[in-house]
Design a protein around this motif. Structure first.
Motif, PDB file in Angstrom:
ATOM      1  N   ALA A  53       8.569  -3.774  -5.581  1.00  0.00           N
ATOM      2  CA  ALA A  53       7.605  -3.606  -4.484  1.00  0.00           C
ATOM      3  C   ALA A  53       6.435  -2.777  -4.996  1.00  0.00           C
ATOM      4  O   ALA A  53       6.475  -2.216  -6.090  1.00  0.00           O
ATOM      5  CB  ALA A  53       8.255  -2.916  -3.286  1.00  0.00           C
ATOM      6  N   ASP A  54       5.392  -2.717  -4.190  1.00  0.00           N
ATOM      7  CA  ASP A  54       4.271  -1.843  -4.519  1.00  0.00           C
ATOM      8  C   ASP A  54       4.564  -0.400  -4.108  1.00  0.00           C
ATOM      9  O   ASP A  54       4.141   0.538  -4.772  1.00  0.00           O
ATOM     10  CB  ASP A  54       2.996  -2.342  -3.835  1.00  0.00           C
ATOM     11  CG  ASP A  54       2.568  -3.701  -4.365  1.00  0.00           C
ATOM     12  OD1 ASP A  54       2.040  -3.744  -5.494  1.00  0.00           O
ATOM     13  OD2 ASP A  54       2.789  -4.701  -3.668  1.00  0.00           O
ATOM     14  N   ALA A  59       7.802   2.088  -2.117  1.00  0.00           N
ATOM     15  CA  ALA A  59       9.103   2.217  -1.465  1.00  0.00           C
ATOM     16  C   ALA A  59       9.224   3.601  -0.839  1.00  0.00           C
ATOM     17  O   ALA A  59       8.723   4.591  -1.377  1.00  0.00           O
ATOM     18  CB  ALA A  59      10.231   2.015  -2.477  1.00  0.00           C
ATOM     19  N   PRO A  99       9.928  -0.047  -8.008  1.00  0.00           N
ATOM     20  CA  PRO A  99       8.606  -0.232  -7.396  1.00  0.00           C
ATOM     21  C   PRO A  99       7.502   0.385  -8.257  1.00  0.00           C
ATOM     22  O   PRO A  99       7.772   1.209  -9.132  1.00  0.00           O
ATOM     23  CB  PRO A  99       8.733   0.515  -6.053  1.00  0.00           C
ATOM     24  CG  PRO A  99      10.190   0.793  -5.875  1.00  0.00           C
ATOM     25  CD  PRO A  99      10.774   0.878  -7.239  1.00  0.00           C
TER      26      PRO A  99
END
Length: 361
Positions: free
Chosen positions: A186-187, A189, A252
């Protein structure tokens, strides 16, 4: 020395944010030759959600959540030299906080170890006739896992004989860099349980950011968020067991730290997960609180945002290379300055002085 700890849980991190702290400091104490018995109640389904077996560095004694069982545990604890009552056991806290003080009459050194000092102090200051206020001066020592001078001064104003922070830290044996995992990609978290004095900040610093950045992916972990409305680009994980924390921190681009309102107000209160994430080499974005630079250098070892808009600005300009450099710098800082072994040295020196022990006891 022999220590008896009364705490929430050593073996389960389920609805128990202090677990990492207990494990780190007690393991480090064990390495220094101390013996620890940890008394914890069978409550809140923690025993059903254990994430570690009984550790070799402590004896764990689980007692039933009854007054009779509490009395038996207190009697058993008389074998220890030092009795520790931590905050937030969650079962018979008032009884324990009063009764451990009776053990002083039997020659025991009694410590109150506050793992949520901002909440405790707010309750004492603003609560009507809070019972704990009268107990504070009776403890031989107050320890906290955060708060700095604001907490120390507040405790002293209520008559504490002595108050000393033993800050959260890193256990490199359990929290360290690992390979990235696709499921945690993810970008940004965020990992944290849903609590009343954190929820509004999570909305501002995380959920609103996700809603505004449709082209980026977000991960939310922790208990209690299952019925919270979320943007479509937020993937909710639920409770994340300790065994997965390293991968969640490493995978992330960045991880977010959001303080509870009371911790941000008092400052100098980095959560355990800040050190967990730094130990994994994560690029940390944190909300602002006084004292950040006591632990990390902003801009080099941690990124600081004072609003959700600033989180968006940071994410928009954060390259993979910059994120890695910040994470690497954070890792080097915690290994050099903020491990539980270092905290245990501080604790030993403090107890040696308070108990008037000879050097190298």
């Amino acid at each position: 020395m022999k220590f008896a700890f009364f705490g929430s849980s050593l073996v389960s991190a389920y609805w128990n944010g202090a677990a990492t702290y207990y494990r780190g400091i007690i393991k480090a104490m064990h390495r220094r030759g101390h013996q620890v018995i940890f008394y914890e109640p069978d409550a809140y389904d923690r025993q059903k959600n254990r994430d570690i077996p009984d550790p070799e560095y402590a004896t764990v004694k689980v007692y039933a959540p009854t007054e009779a069982a509490v009395s038996e545990a207190l009697e058993d604890a008389l074998h220890a030299d030092v009795i520790v009552k931590t905050s937030g056991v969650g079962v018979f806290d008032e009884l324990l906080e009063k009764e451990v003080l009776q053990l002083k009459l039997k020659g025991k050194f009694v410590i109150f170890w506050d793992v949520d000092a901002p909440a405790t102090l707010d309750r004492v200051q603003y609560g009507d006739e809070d019972y704990f206020k009268a107990l504070i001066p009776q403890y031989d020592l107050i320890l906290t896992y955060g708060g700095g001078d604001p907490v120390v001064n507040a405790y002293k104003s209520f008559g504490a004989r002595k108050c000393v922070p033993i800050y959260n830290a890193l256990d490199p044996d359990t929290h360290h860099p690992v390979e990235k995992e696709e499921r945690f990609g993810a970008d940004l978290a965020f990992l944290g349980n849903r609590l009343p004095d954190r929820e509004k900040r999570v909305e501002d610093f995380f959920l609103a950011v996700a809603a505004a950045m449709h082209d980026q992916q977000f991960i939310l972990g922790g208990n209690g968020w299952q019925d919270k409305p979320m943007p479509a680009n937020v993937h909710y994980l639920g409770h994340v067991f300790t065994r997965d924390h390293n991968a969640l921190n490493c995978s992330p681009k960045a991880v977010l730290n959001i303080s509870r309102d009371s911790m941000a107000k008092y400052g100098f209160s980095p959560a355990t997960r800040v050190f967990e994430a730094a130990g994994a080499g994560a690029c940390i974005i944190t909300d602002y609180w006084e004292g950040i630079d006591f632990f990390f250098e902003p801009g080099k070892e941690i990124l600081v945002a004072k609003s959700g808009d600033e989180v968006k600005e940071i994410l928009s300009g954060l390259s993979d290379e910059k994120a890695k450099a910040i994470g690497d710098s954070a890792l080097q800082k915690v290994l050099a300055k903020h491990t539980y072994d270092q905290r245990a040295v501080e604790l030993d020196a403090l107890l040696q002085k308070e108990l008037a022990l000879p050097e190298n006891y």
